[in-house]
Design a protein around this motif. Structure first.
Motif, PDB file in Angstrom:
ATOM      1  N   ASP A 173      27.719  86.692  67.214  1.00 47.34           N
ATOM      2  CA  ASP A 173      27.761  87.942  66.454  1.00 47.34           C
ATOM      3  C   ASP A 173      26.665  87.929  65.379  1.00 47.34           C
ATOM      4  OD1 ASP A 173      30.015  88.406  67.987  1.00 47.34           O
ATOM      5  OD2 ASP A 173      31.378  87.663  66.440  1.00 47.34           O
ATOM      6  N   MET A 174      26.027  89.073  65.158  1.00 47.13           N
ATOM      7  CA  MET A 174      24.923  89.151  64.207  1.00 47.13           C
ATOM      8  C   MET A 174      24.862  90.532  63.570  1.00 47.13           C
ATOM      9  SD  MET A 174      21.708  87.395  66.218  1.00 47.13           S
ATOM     10  CE  MET A 174      21.964  86.007  67.334  1.00 47.13           C
ATOM     11  N   HIS A 175      24.202  90.594  62.428  1.00 43.23           N
ATOM     12  CA  HIS A 175      23.839  91.883  61.846  1.00 43.23           C
ATOM     13  C   HIS A 175      22.360  92.137  62.155  1.00 43.23           C
ATOM     14  CE1 HIS A 175      22.026  89.560  58.585  1.00 43.23           C
ATOM     15  NE2 HIS A 175      23.199  88.982  58.366  1.00 43.23           N
ATOM     16  N   PRO A 176      21.902  93.388  62.110  1.00 40.89           N
ATOM     17  CA  PRO A 176      20.534  93.707  62.516  1.00 40.89           C
ATOM     18  C   PRO A 176      19.457  92.940  61.752  1.00 40.89           C
ATOM     19  CG  PRO A 176      21.833  95.711  62.440  1.00 40.89           C
ATOM     20  CD  PRO A 176      22.698  94.622  61.877  1.00 40.89           C
ATOM     21  N   TYR A 177      19.692  92.675  60.462  1.00 43.11           N
ATOM     22  CA  TYR A 177      18.692  91.937  59.690  1.00 43.11           C
ATOM     23  C   TYR A 177      18.478  90.544  60.275  1.00 43.11           C
ATOM     24  CZ  TYR A 177      16.319  89.938  55.619  1.00 43.11           C
ATOM     25  OH  TYR A 177      15.415  89.321  54.791  1.00 43.11           O
ATOM     26  N   GLU A 178      19.572  89.908  60.694  1.00 45.62           N
ATOM     27  CA  GLU A 178      19.455  88.588  61.317  1.00 45.62           C
ATOM     28  C   GLU A 178      18.716  88.688  62.652  1.00 45.62           C
ATOM     29  OE1 GLU A 178      22.236  84.920  63.006  1.00 45.62           O
ATOM     30  OE2 GLU A 178      23.181  86.648  62.035  1.00 45.62           O
ATOM     31  N   MET A 179      18.989  89.751  63.392  1.00 49.59           N
ATOM     32  CA  MET A 179      18.296  89.939  64.677  1.00 49.59           C
ATOM     33  C   MET A 179      16.786  90.010  64.477  1.00 49.59           C
ATOM     34  SD  MET A 179      20.699  92.883  66.392  1.00 49.59           S
ATOM     35  CE  MET A 179      22.481  92.806  66.293  1.00 49.59           C
ATOM     36  N   VAL A 180      16.355  90.815  63.501  1.00 49.48           N
ATOM     37  CA  VAL A 180      14.920  90.957  63.231  1.00 49.48           C
ATOM     38  C   VAL A 180      14.310  89.613  62.868  1.00 49.48           C
ATOM     39  CG1 VAL A 180      13.214  91.945  61.658  1.00 49.48           C
ATOM     40  CG2 VAL A 180      15.020  93.387  62.569  1.00 49.48           C
ATOM     41  N   GLN A 183      17.832  77.494  62.501  1.00 49.31           N
ATOM     42  CA  GLN A 183      17.161  78.774  62.725  1.00 49.31           C
ATOM     43  C   GLN A 183      18.119  79.939  62.489  1.00 49.31           C
ATOM     44  OE1 GLN A 183      16.014  79.912  66.821  1.00 49.31           O
ATOM     45  NE2 GLN A 183      13.913  79.935  66.074  1.00 49.31           N
ATOM     46  N   ARG A 184      19.328  79.824  63.001  1.00 48.70           N
ATOM     47  CA  ARG A 184      20.331  80.862  62.784  1.00 48.70           C
ATOM     48  C   ARG A 184      20.678  80.993  61.307  1.00 48.70           C
ATOM     49  NH1 ARG A 184      24.030  82.701  66.489  1.00 48.70           N
ATOM     50  NH2 ARG A 184      24.583  84.047  64.743  1.00 48.70           N
ATOM     51  N   LYS A 185      20.842  79.870  60.631  1.00 49.02           N
ATOM     52  CA  LYS A 185      21.200  79.900  59.214  1.00 49.02           C
ATOM     53  C   LYS A 185      20.107  80.565  58.387  1.00 49.02           C
ATOM     54  CE  LYS A 185      22.749  76.989  55.376  1.00 49.02           C
ATOM     55  NZ  LYS A 185      23.072  75.602  54.950  1.00 49.02           N
ATOM     56  N   ALA A 186      18.867  80.245  58.700  1.00 52.02           N
ATOM     57  CA  ALA A 186      17.738  80.840  57.950  1.00 52.02           C
ATOM     58  C   ALA A 186      17.690  82.346  58.175  1.00 52.02           C
ATOM     59  CB  ALA A 186      16.430  80.193  58.400  1.00 52.02           C
ATOM     60  N   ALA A 187      17.993  82.787  59.386  1.00 49.92           N
ATOM     61  CA  ALA A 187      17.939  84.215  59.697  1.00 49.92           C
ATOM     62  C   ALA A 187      19.067  84.984  59.013  1.00 49.92           C
ATOM     63  CB  ALA A 187      17.990  84.422  61.202  1.00 49.92           C
ATOM     64  N   GLN A 188      20.134  84.308  58.658  1.00 49.74           N
ATOM     65  CA  GLN A 188      21.285  84.957  58.054  1.00 49.74           C
ATOM     66  C   GLN A 188      21.112  85.194  56.553  1.00 49.74           C
ATOM     67  OE1 GLN A 188      24.387  82.268  59.131  1.00 49.74           O
ATOM     68  NE2 GLN A 188      24.467  82.969  61.264  1.00 49.74           N
ATOM     69  N   GLN A 189      20.119  84.553  55.940  1.00 49.09           N
ATOM     70  CA  GLN A 189      19.948  84.643  54.491  1.00 49.09           C
ATOM     71  C   GLN A 189      19.524  86.035  54.054  1.00 49.09           C
ATOM     72  OE1 GLN A 189      20.953  82.000  52.688  1.00 49.09           O
ATOM     73  NE2 GLN A 189      21.458  81.196  54.714  1.00 49.09           N
ATOM     74  N   GLU A 193      24.526  96.561  52.211  1.00 49.11           N
ATOM     75  CA  GLU A 193      25.595  96.410  53.193  1.00 49.11           C
ATOM     76  C   GLU A 193      25.002  96.041  54.553  1.00 49.11           C
ATOM     77  OE1 GLU A 193      27.872  99.960  53.362  1.00 49.11           O
ATOM     78  OE2 GLU A 193      28.916  99.592  51.456  1.00 49.11           O
ATOM     79  N   ARG A 194      25.640  95.111  55.221  1.00 50.35           N
ATOM     80  CA  ARG A 194      25.177  94.681  56.532  1.00 50.35           C
ATOM     81  C   ARG A 194      26.335  94.750  57.517  1.00 50.35           C
ATOM     82  NH1 ARG A 194      21.756  89.226  54.798  1.00 50.35           N
ATOM     83  NH2 ARG A 194      20.040  90.311  53.744  1.00 50.35           N
ATOM     84  N   THR A 195      26.141  95.498  58.584  1.00 53.17           N
ATOM     85  CA  THR A 195      27.173  95.625  59.610  1.00 53.17           C
ATOM     86  C   THR A 195      26.942  94.567  60.678  1.00 53.17           C
ATOM     87  OG1 THR A 195      27.311  98.008  59.234  1.00 53.17           O
ATOM     88  CG2 THR A 195      28.241  97.162  61.291  1.00 53.17           C
ATOM     89  N   THR A 196      27.958  93.780  60.946  1.00 53.35           N
ATOM     90  CA  THR A 196      27.876  92.749  61.979  1.00 53.35           C
ATOM     91  C   THR A 196      28.380  93.313  63.296  1.00 53.35           C
ATOM     92  OG1 THR A 196      28.164  90.965  60.378  1.00 53.35           O
ATOM     93  CG2 THR A 196      28.667  90.452  62.681  1.00 53.35           C
ATOM     94  N   TYR A 197      27.641  93.000  64.363  1.00 49.22           N
ATOM     95  CA  TYR A 197      27.980  93.512  65.693  1.00 49.22           C
ATOM     96  C   TYR A 197      28.321  92.365  66.634  1.00 49.22           C
ATOM     97  CZ  TYR A 197      26.040  97.945  64.132  1.00 49.22           C
ATOM     98  OH  TYR A 197      25.808  99.111  63.440  1.00 49.22           O
ATOM     99  N   THR A 198      29.146  92.694  67.616  1.00 51.59           N
ATOM    100  CA  THR A 198      29.492  91.755  68.674  1.00 51.59           C
ATOM    101  C   THR A 198      29.192  92.410  70.014  1.00 51.59           C
ATOM    102  OG1 THR A 198      31.198  90.219  69.456  1.00 51.59           O
ATOM    103  CG2 THR A 198      31.903  92.481  68.981  1.00 51.59           C
ATOM    104  N   LEU A 199      29.013  91.606  71.023  1.00 51.03           N
ATOM    105  CA  LEU A 199      28.664  92.114  72.347  1.00 51.03           C
ATOM    106  C   LEU A 199      29.912  92.557  73.092  1.00 51.03           C
ATOM    107  CD1 LEU A 199      26.210  92.436  74.255  1.00 51.03           C
ATOM    108  CD2 LEU A 199      26.719  90.156  75.131  1.00 51.03           C
TER     109      LEU A 199
END
Length: 208
Positions: free
Chosen positions: A24-31, A202-208, A76-82
């Motif tokens: 699960d991720m929010h769009p900012y993490e995806m980018v 890598q995931r942790k850094a993207a979540q910041q 605000e960050r919306t988290t999405y799931t597949l």
């Protein structure tokens, strides 16, 4: 999986769905993950395009909202799931594009996401692609030979010459990949990725 859902998928949409297969991720993490992985080699990545893509995928029922994060002073960050439909859509899109030779840009993305398929299916699809490439290479090779026999000026043949060389090179690369896949020399499949320290960092850094 409805065919129209797959037909409406853009390359960015496929990559977003593939990211959500990882978690699960929010769009900012995806980018941030896409840029960290240099996915801009394959598609143009902008915040606006990605957020628009996420919105379309949500409306199509391919992803679902999990919740909104209001931590600290961050926006605000919306988290999405597949959603199950989204999981199926990635696989269906890769299945469709991997054997095709008429859409090279989409093939690069399909190849980048081919690990979402099981090994045997990937091999079958790539073998179908190989058959099409052999035919296309033969057409270019024979056409080039025939043109030269007719003394067609070389300067008007350079594009055909280049394409013949590229097709020859791709066939050599594809044969090598198929050999490695069939020998199981390459870890493969949706569950083949190790939960490595590098991946977690890598995931942790993207979540910041």
């Amino acid at each position: 999986m409805k065919k129209d859902a797959v037909d409406r998928l853009t390359p960015m949409g496929v990559m977003v769905l593939a990211l959500l297969r990882e978690g699960d991720m929010h769009p900012y993490e995806m980018v941030r993950l896409m840029r960290a992985r240099h996915d801009d080699r394959l598609i143009t990545i902008t915040n606006g395009t990605l957020y628009h893509t996420v919105s379309r995928l949500h409306r199509a029922g391919l992803i679902e909202e999990l919740g909104i994060d209001r931590e600290g002073n961050r926006p605000e960050r919306t988290t999405y799931t597949l959603a199950d439909a989204g999981r199926d859509a990635v696989v269906a899109w890769v299945r469709r594009e991997l054997p095709r030779i008429d859409r090279p840009a989409d093939f690069r993305i399909a190849l980048a996401e081919a690990h979402n398929l099981e090994r045997d299916e990937t091999v079958d699809l790539l073998r179908a692609r190989r058959s099409a490439l052999v035919e296309d290479h033969a057409r270019h090779r024979d056409g080039l030979r025939g043109a030269r026999e007719k003394s067609v000026p070389e300067q008007v043949l350079v594009e055909i010459e280049r394409q013949e060389a590229l097709l020859h090179a791709e066939l050599r690369w594809l044969d090598s990949l198929l050999d490695r896949l069939e020998a199981q020399a390459v870890p493969w499949g949706p569950t083949a990725f190790p939960n490595s320290d590098r991946y977690r960092a890598q995931r942790k850094a993207a979540q910041q």
